[in-house]
Design a protein around this motif. Structure first.
Motif, PDB file in Angstrom:
ATOM      1  N   ASP A 147       0.818  -1.223   0.000  1.00 55.73           N
ATOM      2  CA  ASP A 147       0.000   0.000   0.000  1.00 55.73           C
ATOM      3  C   ASP A 147       0.848   1.267   0.000  1.00 55.73           C
ATOM      4  O   ASP A 147       0.439   2.309   0.543  1.00 55.73           O
ATOM      5  CB  ASP A 147      -0.963   0.006   1.192  1.00 55.73           C
ATOM      6  N   GLN A 148       2.021   1.163  -0.558  1.00 57.58           N
ATOM      7  CA  GLN A 148       2.919   2.300  -0.766  1.00 57.58           C
ATOM      8  C   GLN A 148       3.499   2.903   0.511  1.00 57.58           C
ATOM      9  O   GLN A 148       4.267   3.868   0.446  1.00 57.58           O
ATOM     10  CB  GLN A 148       2.209   3.419  -1.558  1.00 57.58           C
ATOM     11  N   HIS A 149       3.171   2.351   1.689  1.00 58.68           N
ATOM     12  CA  HIS A 149       3.728   2.974   2.888  1.00 58.68           C
ATOM     13  C   HIS A 149       4.022   1.998   4.028  1.00 58.68           C
ATOM     14  O   HIS A 149       4.463   2.410   5.100  1.00 58.68           O
ATOM     15  CB  HIS A 149       2.805   4.097   3.388  1.00 58.68           C
ATOM     16  N   ILE A 150       3.827   0.705   3.815  1.00 58.62           N
ATOM     17  CA  ILE A 150       4.174  -0.289   4.830  1.00 58.62           C
ATOM     18  C   ILE A 150       5.311  -1.137   4.277  1.00 58.62           C
ATOM     19  O   ILE A 150       5.134  -1.889   3.329  1.00 58.62           O
ATOM     20  CB  ILE A 150       2.962  -1.169   5.188  1.00 58.62           C
ATOM     21  N   LEU A 151       6.483  -0.997   4.881  1.00 58.87           N
ATOM     22  CA  LEU A 151       7.674  -1.696   4.409  1.00 58.87           C
ATOM     23  C   LEU A 151       7.921  -2.933   5.255  1.00 58.87           C
ATOM     24  O   LEU A 151       7.887  -2.861   6.491  1.00 58.87           O
ATOM     25  CB  LEU A 151       8.887  -0.768   4.480  1.00 58.87           C
ATOM     26  N   ILE A 152       8.158  -4.059   4.603  1.00 60.74           N
ATOM     27  CA  ILE A 152       8.410  -5.324   5.297  1.00 60.74           C
ATOM     28  C   ILE A 152       9.765  -5.862   4.863  1.00 60.74           C
ATOM     29  O   ILE A 152      10.054  -5.960   3.664  1.00 60.74           O
ATOM     30  CB  ILE A 152       7.308  -6.359   4.991  1.00 60.74           C
ATOM     31  N   LEU A 153      10.588  -6.181   5.843  1.00 64.34           N
ATOM     32  CA  LEU A 153      11.884  -6.818   5.588  1.00 64.34           C
ATOM     33  C   LEU A 153      12.307  -7.563   6.844  1.00 64.34           C
ATOM     34  O   LEU A 153      11.565  -7.595   7.827  1.00 64.34           O
ATOM     35  CB  LEU A 153      12.924  -5.774   5.154  1.00 64.34           C
ATOM     36  N   HIS A 154      13.483  -8.172   6.817  1.00 71.43           N
ATOM     37  CA  HIS A 154      13.859  -9.021   7.950  1.00 71.43           C
ATOM     38  C   HIS A 154      14.520  -8.266   9.087  1.00 71.43           C
ATOM     39  O   HIS A 154      14.096  -8.374  10.244  1.00 71.43           O
ATOM     40  CB  HIS A 154      14.801 -10.138   7.500  1.00 71.43           C
ATOM     41  N   GLY A 155      15.555  -7.498   8.793  1.00 71.21           N
ATOM     42  CA  GLY A 155      16.325  -6.848   9.850  1.00 71.21           C
ATOM     43  C   GLY A 155      15.994  -5.383  10.008  1.00 71.21           C
ATOM     44  O   GLY A 155      15.242  -4.985  10.886  1.00 71.21           O
ATOM     45  N   GLY A 156      16.586  -4.559   9.154  1.00 69.39           N
ATOM     46  CA  GLY A 156      16.342  -3.126   9.243  1.00 69.39           C
ATOM     47  C   GLY A 156      16.621  -2.445   7.916  1.00 69.39           C
ATOM     48  O   GLY A 156      17.120  -3.054   6.968  1.00 69.39           O
ATOM     49  N   ILE A 157      16.302  -1.176   7.855  1.00 67.66           N
ATOM     50  CA  ILE A 157      16.459  -0.409   6.622  1.00 67.66           C
ATOM     51  C   ILE A 157      17.939  -0.065   6.433  1.00 67.66           C
ATOM     52  O   ILE A 157      18.571   0.454   7.345  1.00 67.66           O
ATOM     53  CB  ILE A 157      15.609   0.874   6.684  1.00 67.66           C
ATOM     54  N   PRO A 158      18.487  -0.340   5.251  1.00 63.35           N
ATOM     55  CA  PRO A 158      19.896  -0.014   5.000  1.00 63.35           C
ATOM     56  C   PRO A 158      20.081   1.474   4.710  1.00 63.35           C
ATOM     57  O   PRO A 158      19.120   2.255   4.750  1.00 63.35           O
ATOM     58  CB  PRO A 158      20.225  -0.879   3.783  1.00 63.35           C
ATOM     59  N   GLU A 159      21.287   1.861   4.384  1.00 65.89           N
ATOM     60  CA  GLU A 159      21.612   3.257   4.091  1.00 65.89           C
ATOM     61  C   GLU A 159      21.142   3.614   2.691  1.00 65.89           C
ATOM     62  O   GLU A 159      21.922   3.619   1.731  1.00 65.89           O
ATOM     63  CB  GLU A 159      23.114   3.484   4.221  1.00 65.89           C
ATOM     64  N   ILE A 160      19.859   3.925   2.565  1.00 64.05           N
ATOM     65  CA  ILE A 160      19.276   4.287   1.278  1.00 64.05           C
ATOM     66  C   ILE A 160      18.529   5.611   1.420  1.00 64.05           C
ATOM     67  O   ILE A 160      18.204   6.036   2.534  1.00 64.05           O
ATOM     68  CB  ILE A 160      18.313   3.200   0.759  1.00 64.05           C
ATOM     69  N   TRP A 161      18.229   6.239   0.290  1.00 62.90           N
ATOM     70  CA  TRP A 161      17.548   7.531   0.293  1.00 62.90           C
ATOM     71  C   TRP A 161      16.132   7.444  -0.245  1.00 62.90           C
ATOM     72  O   TRP A 161      15.354   8.383  -0.102  1.00 62.90           O
ATOM     73  CB  TRP A 161      18.356   8.537  -0.515  1.00 62.90           C
ATOM     74  N   LYS A 162      15.799   6.335  -0.883  1.00 59.89           N
ATOM     75  CA  LYS A 162      14.424   6.115  -1.330  1.00 59.89           C
ATOM     76  C   LYS A 162      14.146   4.620  -1.345  1.00 59.89           C
ATOM     77  O   LYS A 162      15.068   3.813  -1.533  1.00 59.89           O
ATOM     78  CB  LYS A 162      14.159   6.753  -2.698  1.00 59.89           C
ATOM     79  N   VAL A 163      12.895   4.243  -1.144  1.00 58.21           N
ATOM     80  CA  VAL A 163      12.533   2.833  -1.030  1.00 58.21           C
ATOM     81  C   VAL A 163      12.914   2.065  -2.284  1.00 58.21           C
ATOM     82  O   VAL A 163      13.326   0.904  -2.211  1.00 58.21           O
ATOM     83  CB  VAL A 163      11.024   2.681  -0.730  1.00 58.21           C
ATOM     84  N   SER A 164      12.798   2.683  -3.418  1.00 65.44           N
ATOM     85  CA  SER A 164      13.104   1.983  -4.676  1.00 65.44           C
ATOM     86  C   SER A 164      14.562   1.535  -4.755  1.00 65.44           C
ATOM     87  O   SER A 164      14.896   0.648  -5.553  1.00 65.44           O
ATOM     88  CB  SER A 164      12.765   2.874  -5.880  1.00 65.44           C
ATOM     89  N   ASP A 165      15.438   2.116  -3.918  1.00 62.55           N
ATOM     90  CA  ASP A 165      16.838   1.675  -3.903  1.00 62.55           C
ATOM     91  C   ASP A 165      16.960   0.211  -3.489  1.00 62.55           C
ATOM     92  O   ASP A 165      17.949  -0.458  -3.838  1.00 62.55           O
ATOM     93  CB  ASP A 165      17.662   2.537  -2.944  1.00 62.55           C
ATOM     94  N   LEU A 166      15.983  -0.293  -2.737  1.00 61.46           N
ATOM     95  CA  LEU A 166      16.022  -1.697  -2.311  1.00 61.46           C
ATOM     96  C   LEU A 166      15.988  -2.649  -3.503  1.00 61.46           C
ATOM     97  O   LEU A 166      16.492  -3.766  -3.423  1.00 61.46           O
ATOM     98  CB  LEU A 166      14.845  -2.001  -1.375  1.00 61.46           C
TER      99      LEU A 166
END
Length: 207
Positions: free
Chosen positions: A69-88
């Motif tokens: 839904d464009q605003h709930i992020l799911i992953l295992h550990g934590g968010i890496p050093e990125i500047w926008k979600v699409s970097d994942l």
């Protein structure tokens, strides 16, 4: 013989490929699944190391995150050093530990139930880090993400940071966690999952 539990998940993915998403965590790497029993489980089931190698290749191809839904992020550990979600999307597949810092951070990063923290070298992983509430909130706001749903860290199983960080765990080994709570963490013992429906997140404890 009964096959590895992950086989049930792959069956579900095949049957419901538009509804089931399998994500890679830190145990989907050769060094950890050898250390914590998966390798032995596969060898006892199949008697063939090539089967374990096939699972390893499968794990290497898993995605590391999904956005709902464009605003709930799911992953295992934590968010890496990125500047926008699409970097994942640009975190390469087919790698093991130490070959890409963004991959390491996504499966190893932690969050601490305190106002401010920024620790590096988490759990002996050079590239990984831990953040407190202020740093976590800054990251989510920069990425324009409303909530993070994750696993990995049973010591903070539950809801942190005004409901924006939800840590799940269904492994029986960790059913007594978290052992401590504070103003930043509302903990839940036992197995914990979430339901997401039209952007709303419901935390559900399984008995």
């Amino acid at each position: 013989k009964k096959g590895p539990g992950v086989s049930k998940l792959t069956d579900l993915k095949i049957k419901h490929k538009e509804r089931v998403f399998l994500l890679r965590g830190n145990h989907e790497f050769e060094v950890l699944n050898k250390k914590y029993g998966f390798y032995q489980e596969v060898r006892e089931f199949s008697g063939d190391e090539e089967v374990w190698k096939a699972y390893s290749r499968f794990f290497e191809l898993l995605s590391v995150a999904v956005l709902i839904d464009q605003h709930i992020l799911i992953l295992h550990g934590g968010i890496p050093e990125i500047w926008k979600v699409s970097d994942l999307e640009f975190i390469p597949k087919g790698l093991q530990f130490g070959e890409n810092k963004f991959l390491d951070q996504t499966v190893w990063n932690d969050y601490l139930p305190q106002k401010s923290a920024e620790l590096t070298g988490v759990r002996g992983v050079e590239n990984a880090f831990s953040l407190g509430e202020e740093e976590f909130t800054t990251v989510l706001n920069v990425l324009k993400v409303g909530k993070l749903i994750r696993g990995h860290q049973p010591s903070v199983k539950g809801v942190m940071f005004e409901g924006r960080c939800i840590t799940l765990q269904t492994n029986e080994r960790y059913k007594e966690y978290p052992k401590e709570e504070n103003a930043f963490l509302k903990g839940f013992k036992g197995k914990l999952i979430v339901k997401v429906n039209k952007g709303e997140v419901e935390v559900v404890k399984l008995e």
